[in-house]
Design a protein around this motif. Structure first.
Motif, PDB file in Angstrom:
ATOM      1  N   LEU A 121      46.996  33.269  54.101  1.00 15.94           N
ATOM      2  CA  LEU A 121      46.896  33.584  55.517  1.00 15.94           C
ATOM      3  C   LEU A 121      45.979  34.784  55.739  1.00 15.94           C
ATOM      4  O   LEU A 121      45.166  34.794  56.674  1.00 15.94           O
ATOM      5  CB  LEU A 121      48.280  33.865  56.108  1.00 15.94           C
ATOM      6  N   ILE A 122      46.108  35.796  54.901  1.00 17.29           N
ATOM      7  CA  ILE A 122      45.237  36.967  55.014  1.00 17.29           C
ATOM      8  C   ILE A 122      43.770  36.552  54.907  1.00 17.29           C
ATOM      9  O   ILE A 122      42.916  37.025  55.664  1.00 17.29           O
ATOM     10  CB  ILE A 122      45.594  38.002  53.937  1.00 17.29           C
ATOM     11  N   GLU A 123      43.484  35.650  54.006  1.00 19.82           N
ATOM     12  CA  GLU A 123      42.090  35.231  53.790  1.00 19.82           C
ATOM     13  C   GLU A 123      41.493  34.569  55.020  1.00 19.82           C
ATOM     14  O   GLU A 123      40.305  34.759  55.312  1.00 19.82           O
ATOM     15  CB  GLU A 123      42.017  34.288  52.586  1.00 19.82           C
ATOM     16  N   VAL A 124      42.284  33.778  55.757  1.00 20.14           N
ATOM     17  CA  VAL A 124      41.722  33.030  56.890  1.00 20.14           C
ATOM     18  C   VAL A 124      41.905  33.751  58.224  1.00 20.14           C
ATOM     19  O   VAL A 124      41.430  33.271  59.256  1.00 20.14           O
ATOM     20  CB  VAL A 124      42.324  31.604  56.987  1.00 20.14           C
ATOM     21  N   THR A 125      42.576  34.902  58.209  1.00 20.13           N
ATOM     22  CA  THR A 125      42.779  35.676  59.437  1.00 20.13           C
ATOM     23  C   THR A 125      41.617  36.640  59.618  1.00 20.13           C
ATOM     24  O   THR A 125      41.243  37.368  58.698  1.00 20.13           O
ATOM     25  CB  THR A 125      44.100  36.457  59.384  1.00 20.13           C
ATOM     26  N   ASP A 126      41.041  36.652  60.819  1.00 18.89           N
ATOM     27  CA  ASP A 126      39.924  37.550  61.085  1.00 18.89           C
ATOM     28  C   ASP A 126      40.384  38.985  61.234  1.00 18.89           C
ATOM     29  O   ASP A 126      39.798  39.898  60.644  1.00 18.89           O
ATOM     30  CB  ASP A 126      39.181  37.094  62.347  1.00 18.89           C
ATOM     31  N   LYS A 127      41.431  39.195  62.036  1.00 14.54           N
ATOM     32  CA  LYS A 127      41.928  40.552  62.246  1.00 14.54           C
ATOM     33  C   LYS A 127      43.435  40.536  62.435  1.00 14.54           C
ATOM     34  O   LYS A 127      43.999  39.566  62.947  1.00 14.54           O
ATOM     35  CB  LYS A 127      41.287  41.196  63.478  1.00 14.54           C
ATOM     36  N   PHE A 128      44.064  41.651  62.038  1.00 11.37           N
ATOM     37  CA  PHE A 128      45.493  41.866  62.253  1.00 11.37           C
ATOM     38  C   PHE A 128      45.687  42.989  63.275  1.00 11.37           C
ATOM     39  O   PHE A 128      44.951  43.983  63.278  1.00 11.37           O
ATOM     40  CB  PHE A 128      46.188  42.266  60.953  1.00 11.37           C
ATOM     41  N   LEU A 129      46.685  42.806  64.122  1.00 11.51           N
ATOM     42  CA  LEU A 129      47.202  43.868  64.976  1.00 11.51           C
ATOM     43  C   LEU A 129      48.502  44.308  64.316  1.00 11.51           C
ATOM     44  O   LEU A 129      49.434  43.519  64.187  1.00 11.51           O
ATOM     45  CB  LEU A 129      47.444  43.352  66.390  1.00 11.51           C
ATOM     46  N   PHE A 130      48.597  45.553  63.884  1.00 12.67           N
ATOM     47  CA  PHE A 130      49.578  45.976  62.890  1.00 12.67           C
ATOM     48  C   PHE A 130      50.488  47.064  63.444  1.00 12.67           C
ATOM     49  O   PHE A 130      50.032  48.140  63.836  1.00 12.67           O
ATOM     50  CB  PHE A 130      48.816  46.496  61.664  1.00 12.67           C
ATOM     51  N   ASP A 131      51.781  46.811  63.466  1.00 14.85           N
ATOM     52  CA  ASP A 131      52.776  47.789  63.910  1.00 14.85           C
ATOM     53  C   ASP A 131      53.172  48.722  62.770  1.00 14.85           C
ATOM     54  O   ASP A 131      53.389  48.261  61.643  1.00 14.85           O
ATOM     55  CB  ASP A 131      54.045  47.064  64.373  1.00 14.85           C
ATOM     56  N   ILE A 132      53.295  49.991  63.080  1.00 15.32           N
ATOM     57  CA  ILE A 132      53.961  50.939  62.184  1.00 15.32           C
ATOM     58  C   ILE A 132      55.183  51.470  62.918  1.00 15.32           C
ATOM     59  O   ILE A 132      55.058  52.141  63.960  1.00 15.32           O
ATOM     60  CB  ILE A 132      53.033  52.100  61.778  1.00 15.32           C
ATOM     61  N   LYS A 133      56.361  51.152  62.419  1.00 19.01           N
ATOM     62  CA  LYS A 133      57.611  51.493  63.104  1.00 19.01           C
ATOM     63  C   LYS A 133      58.006  52.953  62.925  1.00 19.01           C
ATOM     64  O   LYS A 133      58.712  53.519  63.765  1.00 19.01           O
ATOM     65  CB  LYS A 133      58.744  50.606  62.585  1.00 19.01           C
ATOM     66  N   GLY A 134      57.594  53.557  61.803  1.00 20.06           N
ATOM     67  CA  GLY A 134      57.981  54.921  61.495  1.00 20.06           C
ATOM     68  C   GLY A 134      57.756  55.176  60.021  1.00 20.06           C
ATOM     69  O   GLY A 134      57.189  54.344  59.308  1.00 20.06           O
ATOM     70  N   ILE A 135      58.226  56.351  59.544  1.00 22.90           N
ATOM     71  CA  ILE A 135      58.018  56.692  58.147  1.00 22.90           C
ATOM     72  C   ILE A 135      59.310  56.758  57.343  1.00 22.90           C
ATOM     73  O   ILE A 135      59.277  56.754  56.119  1.00 22.90           O
ATOM     74  CB  ILE A 135      57.254  58.028  57.998  1.00 22.90           C
TER      75      ILE A 135
END
Length: 242
Positions: A121-135
């Motif tokens: 999936l990573i290979e065929v995906t152009d871009k990701f919108l990525f959440d960071i919930k916290g540390i």
């Protein structure tokens, strides 16, 4: 987790959206998530498909028929949710066909995935919108026992696969300043990556969610301070949503 299906459980399709990646996009919301965030703005998509949920099951061909209707007017599609990566096998097949239409394929993700299991999936995906919930202490927000996802973020950054990183800003539940600092350190060298700071809000929340977060909404002044913090570390592209 990778749910292999011949169909995709879809909660909703927005034909034209301009907040789910660059350009005008068709956004597909899947049913089912691996988290249960206290402030989830699409709480109806959290439950995995079951007799109690209401969704439409699409084959690749059926979804293509829908997308083709909007193809002349959009730059691409974004699969959101829920958590899109749960359906990586289906999305690989879908994205390969969508690309034949000259459209880009984006994934909106909470970042909590085993990247080895979704490498196709990573290979065929152009871009990701990525959440960071916290540390840390993420179970307070996600109501699941998880670790942070910076390793996955770093990997996708190295592939130039990240368009946007988001942090929902909520006080009391997470170390806000610590989270902003850590995200900023990871993305400061990637000038094209947008860092979106979202002030937690009530839109789409259930009554129980509103009760849980109502005393933890940062002030506008606090949001401006967080934006300044990210800029001071070197982030060049920041969008603050009040």
């Amino acid at each position: 987790m990778d749910i292999n299906r011949n169909t995709l459980p879809v909660k909703d399709i927005i034909p034209f959206a301009n907040v789910d990646g660059s350009g005008n996009r068709t956004t597909i919301f899947v049913q089912g998530c691996n988290l249960n965030c206290i402030y989830c703005h699409n709480p109806e998509t959290i439950k995995l498909p079951c007799e109690e949920t209401e969704e439409t099951k699409y084959t690749v061909e059926q979804l293509l028929d829908v997308i083709k209707q909007y193809a002349p007017y959009i730059r691409g599609i974004t699969v959101s949710g829920g958590e899109a990566t749960l359906y990586s096998s289906f999305l690989v097949d879908l994205f390969k066909e969508v690309k034949k239409l000259g459209l880009t394929c984006y994934v909106d993700t909470n970042g909590i995935f085993n990247r080895e299991k979704i490498i196709n999936l990573i290979e065929v995906t152009d871009k990701f919108l990525f959440d960071i919930k916290g540390i840390n202490n993420l179970e307070r927000v996600t109501r699941k026992s998880i670790e942070h996802s910076f390793d996955n973020l770093e990997y996708l950054l190295s592939l130039n696969k990240i368009e946007e990183v988001r942090t929902v800003c909520i006080e009391d539940y997470i170390d806000l300043e610590g989270t902003i600092r850590e995200v900023s350190k990871h993305i400061k060298e990637y000038g094209d990556v947008i860092y979106k700071l979202i002030r937690v809000h009530y839109r789409g929340l259930t009554k129980d969610q509103i009760k849980a977060v109502k005393d933890s909404v940062p002030s506008k002044e606090k949001m401006i301070e967080l934006e300044r913090l990210a800029k001071s570390i070197g982030v060049k592209n920041i969008v603050t949503i009040l």
